[in-house]
Design a protein around this motif. Structure first.
Motif, PDB file in Angstrom:
ATOM      1  N   UNK A 756       0.823  -1.213   0.000  1.00 49.94           N
ATOM      2  CA  UNK A 756       0.000   0.000   0.000  1.00 49.94           C
ATOM      3  C   UNK A 756       0.854   1.259   0.000  1.00 49.94           C
ATOM      4  N   UNK A 757       2.088   1.196   0.547  1.00 48.10           N
ATOM      5  CA  UNK A 757       2.923   2.399   0.541  1.00 48.10           C
ATOM      6  C   UNK A 757       3.433   2.725  -0.852  1.00 48.10           C
ATOM      7  N   UNK A 758       3.378   1.757  -1.764  1.00 52.62           N
ATOM      8  CA  UNK A 758       3.801   1.983  -3.145  1.00 52.62           C
ATOM      9  C   UNK A 758       2.625   2.105  -4.101  1.00 52.62           C
ATOM     10  N   UNK A 759       1.551   1.376  -3.823  1.00 55.16           N
ATOM     11  CA  UNK A 759       0.430   1.295  -4.769  1.00 55.16           C
ATOM     12  C   UNK A 759      -0.835   1.967  -4.274  1.00 55.16           C
ATOM     13  N   UNK A 760      -0.816   2.496  -3.029  1.00 61.87           N
ATOM     14  CA  UNK A 760      -2.050   3.046  -2.490  1.00 61.87           C
ATOM     15  C   UNK A 760      -3.056   1.940  -2.270  1.00 61.87           C
ATOM     16  N   UNK A 761      -4.324   2.267  -2.401  1.00 58.96           N
ATOM     17  CA  UNK A 761      -5.376   1.259  -2.232  1.00 58.96           C
ATOM     18  C   UNK A 761      -5.204   0.143  -3.253  1.00 58.96           C
ATOM     19  N   UNK A 762      -5.285  -1.106  -2.773  1.00 60.88           N
ATOM     20  CA  UNK A 762      -5.160  -2.278  -3.639  1.00 60.88           C
ATOM     21  C   UNK A 762      -6.491  -3.023  -3.615  1.00 60.88           C
ATOM     22  N   UNK A 763      -7.006  -3.325  -4.778  1.00 60.37           N
ATOM     23  CA  UNK A 763      -8.300  -4.001  -4.895  1.00 60.37           C
ATOM     24  C   UNK A 763      -8.103  -5.403  -5.449  1.00 60.37           C
ATOM     25  N   UNK A 764      -8.592  -6.386  -4.706  1.00 58.93           N
ATOM     26  CA  UNK A 764      -8.583  -7.780  -5.148  1.00 58.93           C
ATOM     27  C   UNK A 764     -10.013  -8.172  -5.471  1.00 58.93           C
ATOM     28  N   UNK A 765     -10.255  -8.495  -6.725  1.00 61.08           N
ATOM     29  CA  UNK A 765     -11.598  -8.859  -7.184  1.00 61.08           C
ATOM     30  C   UNK A 765     -11.615 -10.341  -7.541  1.00 61.08           C
ATOM     31  N   UNK A 766     -12.473 -11.108  -6.846  1.00 64.65           N
ATOM     32  CA  UNK A 766     -12.547 -12.563  -7.047  1.00 64.65           C
ATOM     33  C   UNK A 766     -13.917 -12.927  -7.605  1.00 64.65           C
ATOM     34  N   UNK A 767     -13.903 -13.549  -8.786  1.00 68.33           N
ATOM     35  CA  UNK A 767     -15.131 -14.065  -9.402  1.00 68.33           C
ATOM     36  C   UNK A 767     -14.987 -15.576  -9.563  1.00 68.33           C
ATOM     37  N   UNK A 768     -16.088 -16.269  -9.883  1.00 69.41           N
ATOM     38  CA  UNK A 768     -15.991 -17.727 -10.007  1.00 69.41           C
ATOM     39  C   UNK A 768     -14.904 -18.197 -10.973  1.00 69.41           C
ATOM     40  N   UNK A 769     -14.707 -17.473 -12.069  1.00 69.75           N
ATOM     41  CA  UNK A 769     -13.751 -17.947 -13.071  1.00 69.75           C
ATOM     42  C   UNK A 769     -12.601 -16.968 -13.323  1.00 69.75           C
ATOM     43  N   UNK A 770     -12.488 -15.937 -12.458  1.00 68.86           N
ATOM     44  CA  UNK A 770     -11.491 -14.920 -12.752  1.00 68.86           C
ATOM     45  C   UNK A 770     -11.121 -14.150 -11.492  1.00 68.86           C
ATOM     46  N   UNK A 771      -9.841 -13.821 -11.359  1.00 69.42           N
ATOM     47  CA  UNK A 771      -9.356 -12.982 -10.258  1.00 69.42           C
ATOM     48  C   UNK A 771      -8.540 -11.836 -10.846  1.00 69.42           C
ATOM     49  N   UNK A 772      -8.762 -10.640 -10.336  1.00 71.25           N
ATOM     50  CA  UNK A 772      -8.041  -9.465 -10.835  1.00 71.25           C
ATOM     51  C   UNK A 772      -7.555  -8.617  -9.664  1.00 71.25           C
ATOM     52  N   UNK A 773      -6.410  -7.975  -9.870  1.00 71.17           N
ATOM     53  CA  UNK A 773      -5.835  -7.085  -8.859  1.00 71.17           C
ATOM     54  C   UNK A 773      -5.604  -5.723  -9.496  1.00 71.17           C
ATOM     55  N   UNK A 774      -6.105  -4.671  -8.842  1.00 70.26           N
ATOM     56  CA  UNK A 774      -5.939  -3.306  -9.329  1.00 70.26           C
ATOM     57  C   UNK A 774      -5.239  -2.466  -8.256  1.00 70.26           C
ATOM     58  N   UNK A 775      -4.417  -1.553  -8.682  1.00 71.88           N
ATOM     59  CA  UNK A 775      -3.790  -0.618  -7.754  1.00 71.88           C
ATOM     60  C   UNK A 775      -4.230   0.798  -8.093  1.00 71.88           C
ATOM     61  N   UNK A 776      -4.403   1.619  -7.056  1.00 76.83           N
ATOM     62  CA  UNK A 776      -4.842   2.987  -7.290  1.00 76.83           C
ATOM     63  C   UNK A 776      -3.712   3.843  -7.849  1.00 76.83           C
ATOM     64  N   UNK A 777      -2.513   3.683  -7.285  1.00 77.26           N
ATOM     65  CA  UNK A 777      -1.364   4.445  -7.774  1.00 77.26           C
ATOM     66  C   UNK A 777      -0.693   3.662  -8.896  1.00 77.26           C
ATOM     67  N   UNK A 778      -0.653   4.241 -10.044  1.00 80.62           N
ATOM     68  CA  UNK A 778       0.024   3.622 -11.181  1.00 80.62           C
ATOM     69  C   UNK A 778       0.400   4.730 -12.163  1.00 80.62           C
ATOM     70  N   UNK A 779       1.278   4.397 -13.061  1.00 79.80           N
ATOM     71  CA  UNK A 779       1.708   5.379 -14.041  1.00 79.80           C
ATOM     72  C   UNK A 779       0.544   5.793 -14.935  1.00 79.80           C
ATOM     73  N   UNK A 780       0.586   7.062 -15.339  1.00 87.38           N
ATOM     74  CA  UNK A 780      -0.433   7.526 -16.275  1.00 87.38           C
ATOM     75  C   UNK A 780      -0.308   6.735 -17.573  1.00 87.38           C
ATOM     76  N   UNK A 781      -1.429   6.276 -18.134  1.00 89.10           N
ATOM     77  CA  UNK A 781      -1.349   5.526 -19.393  1.00 89.10           C
ATOM     78  C   UNK A 781      -0.995   6.438 -20.561  1.00 89.10           C
ATOM     79  N   UNK A 782      -0.240   5.915 -21.491  1.00 85.65           N
ATOM     80  CA  UNK A 782       0.032   6.654 -22.725  1.00 85.65           C
ATOM     81  C   UNK A 782      -1.101   6.393 -23.709  1.00 85.65           C
ATOM     82  N   UNK A 783      -1.086   7.122 -24.803  1.00 88.61           N
ATOM     83  CA  UNK A 783      -2.112   6.906 -25.832  1.00 88.61           C
ATOM     84  C   UNK A 783      -2.017   5.483 -26.374  1.00 88.61           C
TER      85      UNK A 783
END
Length: 823
Positions: A756-783
């Motif tokens: 959390x000190x590097x990524x801020x809020x971390x979200x772990x999303x668990x579904x029956x067939x899929x798991x995803x992890x998102x971080x709030x702090x990340x580099x701005x996306x390019x085009x």
């Protein structure tokens, strides 16, 4: 489509693409070469259109879109100090702002010279200096300070206060902290004539109101006349904000209107020529704006008032919408970051709502007219316009705000005029000022009584969540349709019916999807050095620990946990699990129980010798919250296909047998859709060795024990549970968390670690067939990133819109042909 007249207003057409360009640059990483190339291409196309005598709106929009990005680049990237972040520098500058505390002070320095590695860099920009010590410096003092240059910290959890952006809107991109013995005074009181005048004016206002008004009323009038809400204590600030009266503390159109009306009337009575009258009034108002520091709301009002007065003198038509767009255009070119300033947003949206909605309200309620009704319509229009912004930033709305504004604005308007007279006559002093002070005190006392009565009424203040940007857009679209600013009635009935059906489907989809979607979300909230996890499943919410204070006076519960839950719309928690009674895990719980509904609190042991434990039990009794003691192997079903099982501590384990309370931490195994998550509190190696002997569980996700401490995460523990991903909740600390050797253990085993000190809020999303992890702090996306990651979605939306347009158009043709056939 919009009313045709709006397309003929040039500054509306210039300002909208500039705003889009500013927002685009802020959220997307764009190389300066790309901006420069876009500017050259758009200018070339614009010149071609002029040469061919053609008006191509798309070319104009593209040009000003690029200008918006260029303005942002010039504002953000031209800071000299930003290139020295993290390094020791010596700065010579002049104090331009000062705020004092008991043992420290915050100063804004205007730099003159920057010394780094034997080189001298000259540049004028602002830096925020936090200085500890007894010695204080005044505005105008020239000083030299040395220390480590830092970049302000942005919010690390969604929608919370962004301190970095707040400073950037005030042209401050770096900070420096030091003690007073590292500060050298070069000279004193280096103020130019304008700054001396401004300082004397502020001192005069403060001294005059302190002399003739009681303390409470003096604070209020200083806030109103100087546009600084900081004069009011915290309770009054909250009341004025929740009652929708905060605009009275930001000098804006209301203040400018009151003062200008008074001046113009006074000069007219004296028989002064109309042009001289208006010119003098404009000059006085601009001087007033300078004296209070030209906040964005004042500049907006002054620009619009100046254009209005000029149009009257020159007998030219005055276009209100084009004028407000012109004001926004000027301000955003000067400082594009003002777009993200809440005062800027409220000021412009309040004025725009008044201009767009007031006329329609008068038409809709035509039989009900008069000054009182016009005032009511004006207040209603403003409240409708600013409601989404108020809810997003302040998370409260008051149905009583219309009543509060209707009753209090006239009182405070009279108060402003009397205050103006007190300031005017204060140079002579004597009986008149004392008499006016008595009158103003009585008016403000009545205002205070009325405010408190309205605030105490039922529904005086309702907590609201912060809507998404899409939700805010839908709100304004609906309002504009209702008031016929966006005219959908020009479309054929069939298209309107299709739009209606689309909206119904969208609303049903958004409302029903969360209730039927099978998923579990775990949010590792960044609370600094502490633990706090929010579990969401099927519309139910649970917290595991609540964070708390470890260092300094910063209140984690008041500033992070509670605001985050409110902004997310979590006003009720189905349960709170407390792993153990240490500050960084549970100190915020009493505050949560006092402010939102907590149905249950789960603990695994009691510790009557702990102050925090006793505070929690006492607060639970006061707020009728049931506290349950849960034990080893107990299983709780918290949602469909989601359960929690207690792995530790065992029944025979208690305080007498364990010296280290960390080892009493509640260990929970969260089972969701055959994916297992182990939540470990602050257990250390002693408890880990017992879990390894007793449990036979392979897990997918691990909340790393004790913030990654060297006393936890033993090799046997990691190898036994064998997680795929680990999450460390940690902040700035003196304990050496997380330990480098521990991090290496996880890395050597191929376990991905999120912090959390590097990524801020971390979200772990668990579904029956899929798991995803998102971080709030990340580099701005390019085009390129946007195209690669969202190209399919963008293509789908474009195709969908084109097909919808084609089908609607085709259906309209079919209906018209059918009508012709019937005839």
């Amino acid at each position: 489509m919009y009313k045709k007249t709006y397309f003929n207003q040039p500054f509306v057409q210039f300002t909208i693409p500039i705003i889009i360009g500013i927002v685009f640059y802020y959220y997307v990483k764009i190389d300066f070469k790309f901006i420069l190339m876009g500017l050259i291409v758009s200018l070339a196309l614009f010149l071609v259109c002029i040469f061919l005598n053609k008006k191509d709106l798309l070319v104009i929009y593209l040009l000003f879109f690029i200008i918006g990005m260029l303005a942002m680049y010039g504002k953000i990237e031209n800071s000299i100090l930003k290139s020295f972040v993290g390094e020791n520098v010596e700065i010579e500058g002049r104090v331009v702002e000062a705020r004092y505390k008991d043992d420290s002070a915050n100063y804004v320095l205007e730099t003159k010279n920057i010394y780094h590695n034997g080189h001298i860099y000259t540049g004028k920009e602002k830096v925020l200096l936090k200085c500890y010590g007894e010695e204080k410096y005044e505005i105008g003092d020239a000083i030299k300070v040395s220390g480590i240059l830092n970049e302000p910290k942005a919010n690390t959890n969604p929608k919370l206060f962004n301190y970095k952006l707040y400073l950037e809107t005030n042209d401050i991109f770096t900070t420096i902290s030091t003690r007073s013995h590292f500060v050298k005074t070069i000279s004193k009181n280096n103020l130019n004539s304008g700054e001396v005048f401004r300082k004397k004016f502020k001192t005069k206002v403060e001294g005059t109101f302190d002399e003739y008004l009681n303390p409470t009323n003096s604070q209020l009038m200083k806030s109103i006349m100087l546009g600084e809400m900081s004069y009011l204590d915290q309770d009054y600030q909250i009341k004025y904000r929740e009652m929708g009266l905060a605009h009275l503390m930001a000098v804006s159109g209301l203040h400018i209107g009151i003062i200008s009306s008074f001046l113009i009337s006074a000069f007219a009575i004296l028989g002064i020529n109309r042009k001289i009258n208006i010119g003098t009034t404009i000059a006085i108002l601009w001087i007033y704006g300078y004296l209070i520091g030209f906040p964005p709301s004042v500049l907006r009002s002054l620009i619009m008032f100046t254009v209005l007065m000029y149009s009257q003198i020159q007998f030219r038509a005055y276009d209100e919408i084009n004028t407000i767009a012109f004001a926004a255009f000027i301000l955003l070119i000067y400082n594009p970051l003002w777009l993200f300033n809440v005062g800027f947003q409220l000021s412009f949206m309040a004025t725009l709502s008044l201009l767009l909605l007031l006329k329609e309200m008068r038409n809709k309620f035509y039989p009900y007219k008069g000054k009182a009704m016009t005032s009511l319509y004006s207040i209603l229009a403003v409240q409708i316009g600013v409601a989404p912004i108020t809810m997003y930033y302040f998370n409260s709305i008051s149905p009583m705000s219309i009543l509060a504004n209707f009753l209090l604005i006239p009182l405070l308007s009279i108060g402003v005029i009397i205050a103006f007279f007190i300031l005017l006559f204060s140079f002579a002093g004597g009986f008149i000022c004392r008499f006016l002070g008595i009158v103003l005190n009585e008016i403000l006392n009545v205002e205070n009584i009325v405010l408190n009565m309205i605030y105490a009424l039922p529904l005086g203040s309702i907590k609201m969540f912060s809507s998404s940007i899409f939700g805010i857009f839908l709100y304004y679209f609906a309002i504009f349709c209702i008031f016929k600013i966006v005219r959908v009635d020009v479309f054929p009935f069939e298209i309107n019916r299709a739009i209606f059906y689309y909206l119904i489907v969208c609303i049903l989809f958004i409302s029903i999807l969360p209730m039927v979607e099978r998923e579990l979300t775990i949010e590792f909230i960044d609370v600094g050095q502490g633990d706090c996890m929010l579990i969401e499943t099927n519309g139910r919410y649970f917290l595991v620990d609540t964070g708390g204070n470890v260092f300094g006076n910063f209140d984690v519960g008041e500033n992070i946990v509670l605001p985050y839950l409110v902004k997310k719309g979590v006003f009720s928690l189905d349960g709170v699990f407390i792993t153990h009674f240490h500050e960084d895990h549970c100190k915020s719980l009493p505050l949560l129980m006092e402010n939102i509904k907590v149905k249950r609190v789960f603990i695994s042991y009691e510790n009557e010798n702990s102050t925090i434990y006793n505070d929690i039990i006492s607060s639970a009794k006061e707020n009728n919250v049931n506290v349950y003691k849960i034990g080893y192997n107990q299983k709780l079903d918290i949602g469909k296909n989601v359960s929690i099982r207690v792995l530790w501590p065992k029944e025979e384990t208690n305080l007498k047998h364990i010296d280290n309370e960390n080892n009493l931490s509640l260990v929970l195994l969260l089972d969701s859709f055959d994916k297992k998550t182990l939540l470990t509190g602050d257990i250390e190696s002693e408890t880990e060795s017992i879990l390894v002997q007793d449990e036979r569980e392979n897990i997918d996700f691990l909340k790393v024990p004790h913030h990654g401490s060297s006393t936890s995460s033993s090799e046997d523990f990691i190898d036994f549970f064998n997680p795929k991903y680990g999450f460390i909740q940690v902040g700035k600390n003196n304990f050496g968390h997380p330990d480098e050797e521990v991090l290496e253990r996880y890395k050597d085993r191929g376990i991905d670690i999120y912090r959390t000190d590097e990524s801020g809020l971390i979200t772990l999303n668990i579904r029956p067939n899929k798991c995803e992890i998102y971080t709030f702090i990340r580099e701005k996306p390019s085009i390129n990133d946007i195209i690669l990651n969202y190209g399919l979605e963008i293509s789908f939306i474009l195709i969908y819109m084109l097909l919808s347009y084609y089908i609607s158009k085709k259906n309209c043709c079919i209906f018209r042909e059918w009508e012709n056939y019937e005839m």
